[in-house]
Design an enzyme around this catalytic site. Structure first.
Site, PDB file in Angstrom:
ATOM      1  N   HIS A   1      -3.944  -4.803   7.555  1.00  0.00           N
ATOM      2  CA  HIS A   1      -4.045  -3.715   8.531  1.00  0.00           C
ATOM      3  C   HIS A   1      -3.139  -3.966   9.735  1.00  0.00           C
ATOM      4  CE1 HIS A   1      -5.989   0.115   9.186  1.00  0.00           C
ATOM      5  NE2 HIS A   1      -5.687  -0.087  10.439  1.00  0.00           N
ATOM      6  N   GLY A   2      -2.185  -3.071   9.895  1.00  0.00           N
ATOM      7  CA  GLY A   2      -1.293  -3.126  11.053  1.00  0.00           C
ATOM      8  C   GLY A   2      -0.236  -4.213  10.987  1.00  0.00           C
TER       9      GLY A   2
ATOM     10  N   HIS B   1      -5.700   3.646  -1.707  1.00  0.00           N
ATOM     11  CA  HIS B   1      -7.029   3.988  -1.191  1.00  0.00           C
ATOM     12  C   HIS B   1      -7.401   5.371  -1.723  1.00  0.00           C
ATOM     13  CE1 HIS B   1      -9.727   4.247   2.692  1.00  0.00           C
ATOM     14  NE2 HIS B   1     -10.394   4.564   1.588  1.00  0.00           N
TER      15      HIS B   1
ATOM     16  N   GLU C   1      -8.681   0.368  -2.863  1.00  0.00           N
ATOM     17  CA  GLU C   1      -9.533   0.420  -1.667  1.00  0.00           C
ATOM     18  C   GLU C   1     -10.404   1.661  -1.771  1.00  0.00           C
ATOM     19  OE1 GLU C   1      -6.847   0.801   1.565  1.00  0.00           O
ATOM     20  OE2 GLU C   1      -6.066  -1.215   1.352  1.00  0.00           O
TER      21      GLU C   1
ATOM     22  N   ARG D   1      -7.161  12.747   0.650  1.00  0.00           N
ATOM     23  CA  ARG D   1      -6.064  13.209   1.512  1.00  0.00           C
ATOM     24  C   ARG D   1      -4.710  12.637   1.103  1.00  0.00           C
ATOM     25  NH1 ARG D   1      -7.284  10.029   7.099  1.00  0.00           N
ATOM     26  NH2 ARG D   1      -9.284  11.033   6.861  1.00  0.00           N
TER      27      ARG D   1
ATOM     28  N   GLU E   1     -10.956  -9.539   2.710  1.00  0.00           N
ATOM     29  CA  GLU E   1      -9.721  -9.192   3.409  1.00  0.00           C
ATOM     30  C   GLU E   1     -10.069  -9.066   4.889  1.00  0.00           C
ATOM     31  OE1 GLU E   1      -7.304  -6.039   1.733  1.00  0.00           O
ATOM     32  OE2 GLU E   1      -6.433  -5.610   3.705  1.00  0.00           O
TER      33      GLU E   1
ATOM     34  N   ARG F   1      -9.541   7.998  -1.102  1.00  0.00           N
ATOM     35  CA  ARG F   1     -10.492   8.463  -0.087  1.00  0.00           C
ATOM     36  C   ARG F   1     -11.356   9.578  -0.655  1.00  0.00           C
ATOM     37  NH1 ARG F   1      -9.070   6.737   5.380  1.00  0.00           N
ATOM     38  NH2 ARG F   1     -10.761   8.091   5.997  1.00  0.00           N
TER      39      ARG F   1
ATOM     40  N   HIS G   1       0.975   6.267   1.818  1.00  0.00           N
ATOM     41  CA  HIS G   1       1.824   7.179   2.598  1.00  0.00           C
ATOM     42  C   HIS G   1       2.800   7.963   1.725  1.00  0.00           C
ATOM     43  CE1 HIS G   1       0.081   5.918   6.199  1.00  0.00           C
ATOM     44  NE2 HIS G   1       0.963   5.043   6.639  1.00  0.00           N
TER      45      HIS G   1
ATOM     46  N   ASN H   1       0.853  -1.192   0.000  1.00  0.00           N
ATOM     47  CA  ASN H   1       0.000   0.000   0.000  1.00  0.00           C
ATOM     48  C   ASN H   1       0.894   1.249   0.000  1.00  0.00           C
ATOM     49  OD1 ASN H   1      -1.437   2.262   1.061  1.00  0.00           O
ATOM     50  ND2 ASN H   1      -3.105   0.886   1.579  1.00  0.00           N
TER      51      ASN H   1
ATOM     52  N   THR I   1      -8.311   3.490   8.210  1.00  0.00           N
ATOM     53  CA  THR I   1      -9.517   2.665   8.274  1.00  0.00           C
ATOM     54  C   THR I   1      -9.566   1.965   9.632  1.00  0.00           C
ATOM     55  OG1 THR I   1      -9.059   2.264   5.955  1.00  0.00           O
ATOM     56  CG2 THR I   1     -10.859   1.015   6.923  1.00  0.00           C
TER      57      THR I   1
HETATM   58  N1  PXP Z   1      -5.863  -3.176   3.960  1.00  0.00           N
HETATM   59  C1  PXP Z   1      -6.851  -2.249   4.050  1.00  0.00           C
HETATM   60  C2  PXP Z   1      -8.219  -2.619   3.586  1.00  0.00           C
HETATM   61  C3  PXP Z   1      -6.588  -0.951   4.524  1.00  0.00           C
HETATM   62  O1  PXP Z   1      -7.581  -0.047   4.606  1.00  0.00           O
HETATM   63  C4  PXP Z   1      -5.266  -0.621   4.891  1.00  0.00           C
HETATM   64  C5  PXP Z   1      -4.962   0.776   5.363  1.00  0.00           C
HETATM   65  O2  PXP Z   1      -5.084   1.653   4.279  1.00  0.00           O
HETATM   66  C6  PXP Z   1      -4.269  -1.609   4.755  1.00  0.00           C
HETATM   67  C7  PXP Z   1      -4.607  -2.877   4.326  1.00  0.00           C
HETATM   68  C8  PXP Z   1      -2.845  -1.323   5.125  1.00  0.00           C
HETATM   69  O3  PXP Z   1      -2.743  -1.110   6.496  1.00  0.00           O
HETATM   70  P1  PXP Z   1      -1.368  -0.658   7.129  1.00  0.00           P
HETATM   71  O4  PXP Z   1      -1.001   0.661   6.550  1.00  0.00           O
HETATM   72  O5  PXP Z   1      -1.658  -0.612   8.596  1.00  0.00           O
HETATM   73  O6  PXP Z   1      -0.354  -1.721   6.763  1.00  0.00           O
END
Ligand code: PXP
Length: 245
Positions: free
Chosen positions: A191-192, A43, A70, A49, A151, A45, A10, A7, A101
């Protein structure tokens, strides 16, 4: 093999901080692909942003692996997706004031809106994944809605502050993966996830395998110190080694 989606939101956040052209998300995607990313995830949004419409269009032209978009179920972004045609759309919940998210999509409560978005995307031959908490009613609803992939939100596992809680959360994810397999839905996770919690997660599944993980924050954070190519390669190596254990 569990595939790695990187992803790159950032990178766009950093570019937007100065309103200029650097760092360029398209370049980030190319470097990530050269170092083992199997997919680029962004993503779009509603408040734009980080990733902007221009980024999405350029990425559609330049990404050589797969492009995973996303987005929320808002009709405006669904229209953009149908036009740009990413390889897959992952439907996520979106609140303007959130930092990232925060939870999975509630496709039981918002069934009608999710069904409407799914139908439109499907008409444009776009595969659809739903980002869901590891809860059975959500997974059953995803099956009834005809999702191609789910997911699983790994935030609770990633945020666990003790081995006992991490193990409990891994157990919930494991149950969700088995439930998805029995519903013939491809399981993914995200996520995380970071360089410490990825191995126990990927190593947990031999059959059914997690089809993919989507990772952003930890990879881009490491990239600040060692470069994006090395950061992607380190994560890819961990996933490949975990799959062999
Ligand atoms: N998967 C989804 C659906 C997300 O919304 C995000 C955050 O944008 C991620 C994965 C990636 O999460 P992280 O940045 O915490 O690795």
């Amino acid at each position: 093999m569990t595939l790695l989606g990187v992803n790159i939101d950032h990178v766009a956040t950093l570019r937007n901080a100065r309103g200029g052209r650097e760092p360029e998300p398209v370049a980030a995607a190319a470097i990530a692909e050269q170092h083992g990313a199997d997919q680029i995830t962004v993503h779009l949004r509603e408040d734009r942003r980080h990733i902007r419409d221009r980024d999405l269009r350029l990425l559609r032209e330049t990404v050589r692996t797969k492009l995973n978009l996303e987005m929320s179920v808002a009709p405006e972004v669904v229209r953009i997706a149908c036009d740009v045609k990413p390889d897959r759309v992952t439907l996520v919940p979106e609140r303007r004031e959130e930092v990232t998210t925060e939870g999975g999509l509630d496709c039981v409560k918002h069934r009608k809106e999710v069904a409407r978005a799914l139908e439109k995307l499907r008409k444009h031959n776009i595969a659809v994944s739903l980002f869901l908490d590891p809860e059975k009613p959500q997974l059953v609803a995803a099956h009834e809605l005809g999702a191609d992939m789910v997911e699983i939100h790994t935030g609770a596992y990633a945020n666990a502050r003790s081995a006992r809680v991490a193990e409990k959360e891994l157990g919930r994810i494991e149950q969700a993966v088995y439930d998805l397999a029995s519903l013939s839905i491809t399981p993914a996770a995200g996520h995380g996830l970071d360089y410490w919690n990825i191995t126990p997660l990927v190593a947990r599944f031999e059959y059914p395998r997690l089809a993919e993980v989507n990772i952003g924050h930890s990879i881009i954070s490491r990239a600040v110190f060692c470069g994006l190519g090395q950061a992607v390669k380190d994560m890819k190596d961990l996933i490949m080694r975990a799959a062999r254990t």
